[in-house]
Write a protein that holds these residues in place. Structure first.
Motif: not given
Ligand code: HEM
Ligand code: FES
Lengths: 400, 106
Positions: B43-48, B67, B70-71, B73-76
Motif C-alpha cells: 500500500a506504499c505505507a510502510c517503507a519495509t 507519496q 514521502d515514504m 524520507e522514512v529510511l535512514e
C-alpha cells in the motif's frame, strides 16, 4: 430482524450495543448484500463499510482515510502513537517499534510465555474446574507484555490487577475503571522518568528512550502514548481469540484430536481462529476529501467505520465464511488490520495463542463446557467472551 | 516473464523469473527472498520493502511518485536510486535488472 432491509439495519447499527454485537454476523451479511457502504445515525452519524475489498481499501488508502482524528467511535479523546498518526510519521514510529516485534524477537519470549501459562494452570488444575477467562487467559497477557514494555517489576502484579478491574468493570463501574486507568498512568510516567536516569535496558521503553525521529528524541508524554497502546492493544484482542478457540475446541473433540496428532497445521489453524474471531470488529477513519465509495458520497470530515468483522466473513473471499475451517488456505483475513497500521503485535499474539492452546490440550486434555453454555460477549474496542467455564479430570501441578 | 536478480546485503544472489505486471515486492515475496518485509502488503505505507539499483539502471526503473517519495524520507539508509519495491511494476524494459536489498528494513 428478517423484515428490515440492509439500509434500515445500517441506520440503527451501533457497534457498542451488546444486543447487536452478541450475534452481528447476519446483520453484516445484510449490509454486504444490500448496503455495502451505508450510514448509521448513531453516535452522531457515520458511514459503515462492510465488503472485504472496500474495507481493505479504506485501511490501505491513508491519504483519503486518515487516522489522525482518532480510530474510535465514539471519539477517544486521548491520542496514542502510532495508532492515531498517518504515514510517513507513523512509519517512522513503526521502524523503531517493529524491531521488538519481529518473529525472531518474540520467539525469545517462548520460555517465559510457557512458564506463565503453566503457573496459572497450576493454580487450578487440582480442582477439576475453572473459568478459563478469569483464571487463565486474562491474567496471562499482562504478565507477558508488561516486562516486554519495561514496566517496573515490583508493580507488574498490581498493574495486572488494575487491568482486570478495568476489563470486568467496564460496563458497571465507570469510576473504578477511571481510577485504575489513572493509577496505571502514574506508574508508567514515573517509570519513564526514572529510566532516563538509569543505564539502558533492552526493552521497548529502553528502545524508545534511545531513539529519535527526525533528530528529535521522544518526550515522556510521547513514550507514554506509545506504551499505552502497546499495553492495551494486545489484551482484549488476544484473549478474545484464545477464548473463542478454546470454546471451539471444547465443542469439536475430533478437531482437537487432529491438532494434537499433527494432521492439522497449527499456524494454519491459528490464522483461521483469528479470522473467525475478528476481535476488532471495526475501526474508524476520517475522510480527507469528498469521494465516492460504492455509490455512496462521502464528504471531507465524515467518519467511516471499516468493519473487519464483516470483511472477514465476506463469501466472495472466504468460501463458507461462517464456518471455522481450520485447514483454510489461503486465508487473507484482515483481523490484524491492513495497510500502514497492520498490527504491531501480530507475531507475539500468534505465539501466545499457539502456546496457550497446545498447553491446554496437553494439560487439560479432556476439558468440557456445559452443553447449554452460551457465550456472552464484552463489547467495546474488541469483542471477546466474558467467561468460559470448563471442567476436566483434575491433574498435577508442573514438577509434581 | 523476464529475469530479475535480487542481491541480498551479504552478496547472496537470487535469479528469478517474474511475470509482467507484478511488482518487485511480489517477486521477492513469491520467491521467498529474505530482506523484504512488506508489512503493509503493497500500500506504499510502510517503507519495509525498500530496494535500490546500480546508477546505470536508475533511468529504466523510473522515479518514485510523490507519496512514495514521502515514504522514502522514512529510511535512514537511502540511496540515490532507492525505491519501494511494491511501487515498481515488472515490465519488459526491466529484463535482466539487478535489485539490491538493504541490510535491514527496520
Ligand atoms: C489477536 C490479537 C490481536 C488483534 C486481532 C489485533 C488487531 C489489531 C488491528 C486491527 C490493528 C490496526 C489498527 C488500525 O488500523 O488503526 C492493530 C494495531 C496495533 N496492535 Fe494489535 N491486535 C492483536 C494483538 C496485539 C498485541 C499482542 C499487541 C502488542 C503487544 C498489539 C499492539 C498493537 C499496536 C501497538 C497497534 C498499532 C499499530 C499502528 O498504529 O501502527 N496488538 N491491532
Ligand atoms: S510493502 Fe509497504 S511500502 Fe511497499
Amino acid at each position: 430482524m428478517g423484515k428490515q432491509t440492509g439500509q434500515q439495519l445500517v441506520e440503527k447499527f451501533d457497534h457498542t450495543s451488546p444486543e447487536q454485537m452478541n450475534q452481528p454476523y447476519a446483520m453484516y451479511q445484510a449490509f454486504r448484500s444490500q448496503c455495502p457502504v451505508g450510514r448509521s445515525a448513531q453516535h452522531g452519524g457515520f458511514h459503515v463499510a462492510s465488503r472485504y475489498e472496500t474495507v481493505k481499501k479504506i485501511f490501505e488508502d491513508y491519504s483519503s482515510f486518515s487516522s489522525t482524528s482518532g480510530v474510535a467511535i465514539p471519539d477517544h479523546p486521548y491520542r496514542m502513537f502510532p495508532i492515531d498518526l498517518d504515514p510517513p510519521l507513523q512509519a517512522k514510529f513503526r521502524r523503531i517499534l517493529n524491531r521488538k516485534f519481529t518473529i525472531e524477537s518474540v520467539a525469545t519470549k517462548q520460555a517465559e510465555i510457557q512458564g506463565a501459562i503453566d503457573h496459572l494452570i497450576d493454580g487450578f488444575i487440582a480442582t477439576g474446574k475453572a473459568d478459563l477467562a478469569a483464571q487463565l487467559v486474562r491474567p496471562l497477557l499482562p504478565t507477558i507484555v508488561l516486562p516486554l514494555l519495561g514496566a517496573p517489576i515490583e508493580s507488574q502484579q498490581q498493574i495486572s490487577e488494575w487491568i482486570e478491574l478495568m476489563t470486568r468493570g467496564r460496563a458497571s463501574d465507570i469510576e473504578g475503571v477511571a481510577r485504575a486507568g489513572e493509577a496505571i498512568a502514574g506508574v508508567l510516567m514515573t517509570q519513564i522518568a526514572k529510566r532516563r536516569t538509569m543505564p539502558p535496558i533492552d526493552d521497548v521503553l529502553g528502545m524508545l528512550l534511545d531513539s529519535q525521529i527526525d533528530g528529535k528524541p521522544f518526550t515522556d508524554e510521547d513514550i507514554y502514548r506509545t506504551l499505552l497502546i502497546i499495553l492495551f492493544g494486545g489484551l482484549d484482542t488476544t484473549s478474545a481469540v484464545m477464548l473463542e478457540s478454546l470454546l471451539y475446541l471444547a465443542r469439536h473433540p475430533e478437531t482437537r484430536q487432529r491438532l494434537v496428532s499433527g494432521e492439522l497445521s497449527w499456524p494454519t489453524a491459528i490464522e483461521e481462529f483469528i479470522r473467525y474471531t475478528s476481535p476488532i470488529q471495526g475501526l474508524r477513519r476520517t475522510v480527507t476529501g469528498d469521494v465516492e465509495l460504492e455509490g455512496a458520497s462521502l464528504k471531507s470530515g465524515d467518519r467511516i467505520l471499516g468493519l473487519h468483522g464483516s470483511a472477514n466473513r465476506d463469501e466472495s473471499v472466504f468460501p463458507q465464511a461462517d464456518q471455522c475451517l481450520l485447514d483454510r488456505a489461503p486465508n487473507p483475513h484482515i483481523a490484524f488490520g491492513a495497510g500502514a497500521h497492520v498490527c504491531l503485535g501480530r507475531n507475539l499474539a500468534r505465539l501466545e495463542i499457539e502456546i496457550l492452546l497446545k498447553t491446554v490440550l496437553a494439560r487439560l486434555g479432556d476439558y468440557r463446557v456445559a452443553d447449554d453454555f452460551e457465550p456472552e460477549y464484552l463489547v467495546g474496542e474488541a469483542r471477546g467472551m466474558k467467561q468460559l467455564l470448563v471442567d476436566f479430570t483434575p491433574g498435577l501441578k508442573t514438577g509434581q | 516473464m523476464i529475469q530479475i536478480t535480487y542481491v541480498e546485503h551479504n552478496g547472496i544472489e537470487h535469479r528469478v523469473d517474474l511475470a509482467i505486471g507484478t511488482t518487485l515486492m511480489d517477486g521477492a515475496k513469491d520467491n521467498m527472498i529474505p530482506g523484504i518485509d512488506a508489512d503493509c502488503g503493497g500500500a506504499c505505507a510502510c517503507a519495509t520493502c525498500h530496494v535500490f539499483f546500480d546508477a546505470a539502471d536508475k533511468v529504466r526503473v523510473g522515479e518514485p511518485g510523490s507519496q512514495e517519495s514521502d515514504m522514502l524520507e522514512v529510511l535512514e539508509e537511502r540511496h540515490d536510486s532507492s525505491r519501494l519495491s511494491c511501487q515498481v511494476r515488472v515490465a519488459e524494459a526491466l529484463a535482466g535488472l539487478v535489485v539490491k536489498l538493504p541490510a535491514s528494513q527496520r
